[in-house]
Design an enzyme around this catalytic site. Structure first.
Site, PDB file in Angstrom:
ATOM      1  N   SER A   1     -66.544   3.137   4.431  1.00 55.42           N
ATOM      2  CA  SER A   1     -66.640   2.487   5.848  1.00 55.42           C
ATOM      3  C   SER A   1     -66.474   3.682   6.931  1.00 55.42           C
ATOM      4  O   SER A   1     -65.949   5.006   6.689  1.00 55.42           O
ATOM      5  CB  SER A   1     -65.548   1.540   5.614  1.00 55.42           C
ATOM      6  OG  SER A   1     -64.149   2.204   5.637  1.00 55.42           O
TER       7      SER A   1
ATOM      8  N   ARG B   1     -62.352  11.475   5.704  1.00 58.48           N
ATOM      9  CA  ARG B   1     -62.722  12.352   4.858  1.00 58.48           C
ATOM     10  C   ARG B   1     -63.248  13.668   5.503  1.00 58.48           C
ATOM     11  O   ARG B   1     -62.973  15.001   5.365  1.00 58.48           O
ATOM     12  CB  ARG B   1     -63.932  12.095   3.909  1.00 58.48           C
ATOM     13  CG  ARG B   1     -63.566  10.707   3.101  1.00 58.48           C
ATOM     14  CD  ARG B   1     -63.159  10.947   1.614  1.00 58.48           C
ATOM     15  NE  ARG B   1     -62.577   9.806   0.912  1.00 58.48           N
ATOM     16  CZ  ARG B   1     -61.727   9.103   0.974  1.00 58.48           C
ATOM     17  NH1 ARG B   1     -60.582   9.398   1.644  1.00 58.48           N
ATOM     18  NH2 ARG B   1     -61.418   7.849   0.303  1.00 58.48           N
TER      19      ARG B   1
ATOM     20  N   LYS C   1     -71.880  -4.299  -4.024  1.00 58.94           N
ATOM     21  CA  LYS C   1     -70.455  -4.022  -4.392  1.00 58.94           C
ATOM     22  C   LYS C   1     -69.433  -4.753  -3.570  1.00 58.94           C
ATOM     23  O   LYS C   1     -69.784  -4.834  -2.352  1.00 58.94           O
ATOM     24  CB  LYS C   1     -70.153  -2.415  -4.281  1.00 58.94           C
ATOM     25  CG  LYS C   1     -68.567  -2.192  -4.429  1.00 58.94           C
ATOM     26  CD  LYS C   1     -68.180  -0.617  -4.133  1.00 58.94           C
ATOM     27  CE  LYS C   1     -67.181  -0.747  -3.075  1.00 58.94           C
ATOM     28  NZ  LYS C   1     -66.733   0.546  -2.968  1.00 58.94           N
TER      29      LYS C   1
ATOM     30  N   GLU D   1     -65.837  -5.336  -8.413  1.00 56.62           N
ATOM     31  CA  GLU D   1     -64.697  -4.376  -8.380  1.00 56.62           C
ATOM     32  C   GLU D   1     -63.157  -4.973  -8.065  1.00 56.62           C
ATOM     33  O   GLU D   1     -62.872  -4.865  -6.958  1.00 56.62           O
ATOM     34  CB  GLU D   1     -65.158  -3.113  -7.477  1.00 56.62           C
ATOM     35  CG  GLU D   1     -64.032  -2.101  -7.562  1.00 56.62           C
ATOM     36  CD  GLU D   1     -64.343  -0.951  -6.587  1.00 56.62           C
ATOM     37  OE1 GLU D   1     -65.295  -0.916  -5.667  1.00 56.62           O
ATOM     38  OE2 GLU D   1     -63.535   0.087  -6.238  1.00 56.62           O
TER      39      GLU D   1
ATOM     40  N   LYS E   1     -66.707  -2.705 -12.344  1.00 53.26           N
ATOM     41  CA  LYS E   1     -65.813  -1.387 -11.854  1.00 53.26           C
ATOM     42  C   LYS E   1     -64.536  -1.627 -11.633  1.00 53.26           C
ATOM     43  O   LYS E   1     -64.011  -1.899 -10.497  1.00 53.26           O
ATOM     44  CB  LYS E   1     -66.412  -1.274 -10.318  1.00 53.26           C
ATOM     45  CG  LYS E   1     -65.990  -0.026  -9.764  1.00 53.26           C
ATOM     46  CD  LYS E   1     -67.083   0.832  -8.451  1.00 53.26           C
ATOM     47  CE  LYS E   1     -66.241   1.795  -7.861  1.00 53.26           C
ATOM     48  NZ  LYS E   1     -67.090   2.481  -6.966  1.00 53.26           N
TER      49      LYS E   1
ATOM     50  N   SER F   1     -62.573   6.100  -9.379  1.00 50.53           N
ATOM     51  CA  SER F   1     -61.912   7.303  -9.517  1.00 50.53           C
ATOM     52  C   SER F   1     -60.388   7.161  -8.864  1.00 50.53           C
ATOM     53  O   SER F   1     -59.481   7.799  -9.343  1.00 50.53           O
ATOM     54  CB  SER F   1     -62.390   8.661  -9.051  1.00 50.53           C
ATOM     55  OG  SER F   1     -62.893   8.745  -7.728  1.00 50.53           O
TER      56      SER F   1
ATOM     57  N   GLY G   1     -58.429   8.218  -6.700  1.00 52.20           N
ATOM     58  CA  GLY G   1     -57.476   9.391  -6.323  1.00 52.20           C
ATOM     59  C   GLY G   1     -57.096  10.247  -7.489  1.00 52.20           C
ATOM     60  O   GLY G   1     -56.360  11.057  -7.243  1.00 52.20           O
TER      61      GLY G   1
ATOM     62  N   SER H   1     -68.668   5.478 -11.242  1.00 54.23           N
ATOM     63  CA  SER H   1     -69.076   5.087 -10.081  1.00 54.23           C
ATOM     64  C   SER H   1     -68.146   5.343  -8.946  1.00 54.23           C
ATOM     65  O   SER H   1     -67.227   5.020  -8.500  1.00 54.23           O
ATOM     66  CB  SER H   1     -68.905   3.439  -9.863  1.00 54.23           C
ATOM     67  OG  SER H   1     -69.387   2.871  -8.593  1.00 54.23           O
TER      68      SER H   1
ATOM     69  N   ARG I   1     -64.603   9.639  -4.348  1.00 52.42           N
ATOM     70  CA  ARG I   1     -63.720  10.670  -4.043  1.00 52.42           C
ATOM     71  C   ARG I   1     -64.056  11.855  -4.951  1.00 52.42           C
ATOM     72  O   ARG I   1     -64.386  13.114  -4.853  1.00 52.42           O
ATOM     73  CB  ARG I   1     -62.267  10.519  -4.155  1.00 52.42           C
ATOM     74  CG  ARG I   1     -62.053   9.930  -2.810  1.00 52.42           C
ATOM     75  CD  ARG I   1     -60.711   9.373  -2.688  1.00 52.42           C
ATOM     76  NE  ARG I   1     -60.766   8.133  -3.263  1.00 52.42           N
ATOM     77  CZ  ARG I   1     -59.332   7.422  -3.317  1.00 52.42           C
ATOM     78  NH1 ARG I   1     -58.351   7.575  -3.041  1.00 52.42           N
ATOM     79  NH2 ARG I   1     -59.753   6.080  -4.033  1.00 52.42           N
TER      80      ARG I   1
END
Ligand code: 13P
Length: 341
Positions: A26, A33, A137, A178, A220, A262, A264, A290, A293
């Site tokens: 988002s 990031r 998703k 997810e 997911k 993932s 983290g 999927s 990060r």
């Protein structure tokens, strides 16, 4: 709904040797990031960064089955005017779209969240399909802490996930379901296992109630893993063994594939865990990645917002994509990490 076609797309998303690039941060998340690499989060920079990834020809054509996009990105064009979604299609990967609208505080449940975005979702899905999206998703977030999660948070989030999944299938779009149990706390792997089991059981119960076709979806989940702040960190083999045991107990074999987040984990941990699970073998569904990060941290650092670093960013992305692609077949080895192509 044409279930055979949904099933075909779901199977393509989890093709062994390939996995999904979660590039659907988002605006708030991509800013975080970019802050870390000292890049201003402008629309143009976000476009340039994602164009760099989607033009990584080797990674995209060999190791990436699909890309999850954010709403802004699916409507954006590359510098030369080509829609970004076309770049993805030309590489052979399938475009997907994040359709949830983030989280809100859950009334009566301090510290817990519910994912929102069901209003007008049917209309939005129609527009995304016309633009090329073939999967979507929706992420639910469950936190572990003292007294949480409550069954209330688990139920409302599972209900929303199933509502979303049913609407996707009606729109001929494969839903990625997810339900993410966060790894941020100090809980141990067994507590993560127990909470994830409750979450997955409730989610599949809701999917059944709302008549979602399991052959036309992808799950997911998080892995069964120690909280980041837990003093005792489970080994790679323990994470793999417990995650597979948990999924076998909760996920029907009719689901074509499971593509992990993932969450983290370090880049290499995320790869090692996926690889160890696939080495166990004899699984009823495909297991792949999927990752957001764990696929993008390296290319973000290598790129750092500079046009002259695009090739280095693409090399870093291709390397991580290749490592995870090998892990999706149980063929990764730690020694391969040194050999950057
Ligand atoms: P991470 O792999 O960074 O957890 O992101 C995957 C994702 O799409 C989370 O919703």
């Amino acid at each position: 709904m044409n279930l055979a076609d949904l099933n075909k797309v779901a199977l393509a998303m989890v093709t062994p040797g390939k996995g999904i690039l979660a590039a659907d941060e988002s605006s708030g998340t991509i800013k975080k990031r970019f802050d870390a690499i000292k890049v201003e989060s402008t629309e143009e920079n976000r476009r340039d960064y994602r164009e760099m990834l989607f033009r990584s020809t080797e990674a995209m054509s060999k190791y990436v089955s699909g890309v999850i996009l954010y709403d802004e990105t699916i409507w954006q064009n590359a510098k030369d005017g080509t829609p970004l979604v076309k770049l993805i299609e030309q590489s052979g990967a399938i475009p997907g779209i994040k359709v949830d609208e983030g989280t809100q505080a859950l009334p009566q449940c301090p510290g817990e969240l519910v994912t929102v975005g069901l209003d007008k979702l049917a209309e939005r899905l129609k527009k995304y399909y016309e633009r090329g999206a073939r999967f979507a998703k929706w992420r639910a977030v469950i936190d572990i802490g003292s007294g949480i999660p409550t069954m209330t948070a688990i139920s409302v989030n599972a209900h929303a996930l199933a509502r979303y999944a049913a609407l996707c299938q009606a729109a001929q779009i494969v839903p990625i379901v997810e339900p993410e149990v966060l790894m941020d706390g100090d809980h141990d792997i067994d507590r993560c296992y127990d909470v994830t089991q409750r979450v997955l059981n409730k989610t599949f119960q809701e999917l059944r109630v709302q008549r979602v076709e399991l052959e036309g979806m992808v799950l997911k989940p998080n892995m069964a893993i120690s909280g980041k702040k837990c003093a005792k960190q489970a080994s790679v083999d323990e994470v793999a063994e417990k995650t597979v045991r948990l999924l076998k107990a909760c996920v029907p074999a009719a689901v074509p594939g499971i593509a992990f987040l993932s969450g983290g984990q370090s880049d290499e941990e995320a790869t090692a865990h996926l690889d160890a699970m696939n080495r166990i073998g004899n699984l009823p569904w495909k297991l792949t990645f999927s990752y957001g990060r764990a696929l993008q941290a390296a290319p973000q650092k290598a790129w750092s917002g500079k046009a002259e670093n695009v090739a280095a960013g693409q090399r870093a992305f291709t390397h991580r994509a290749r490592m995870n692609a090998l892990a999706s077949k149980g063929e990764w080895e730690t020694g391969l990490e040194k050999k950057v192509a």
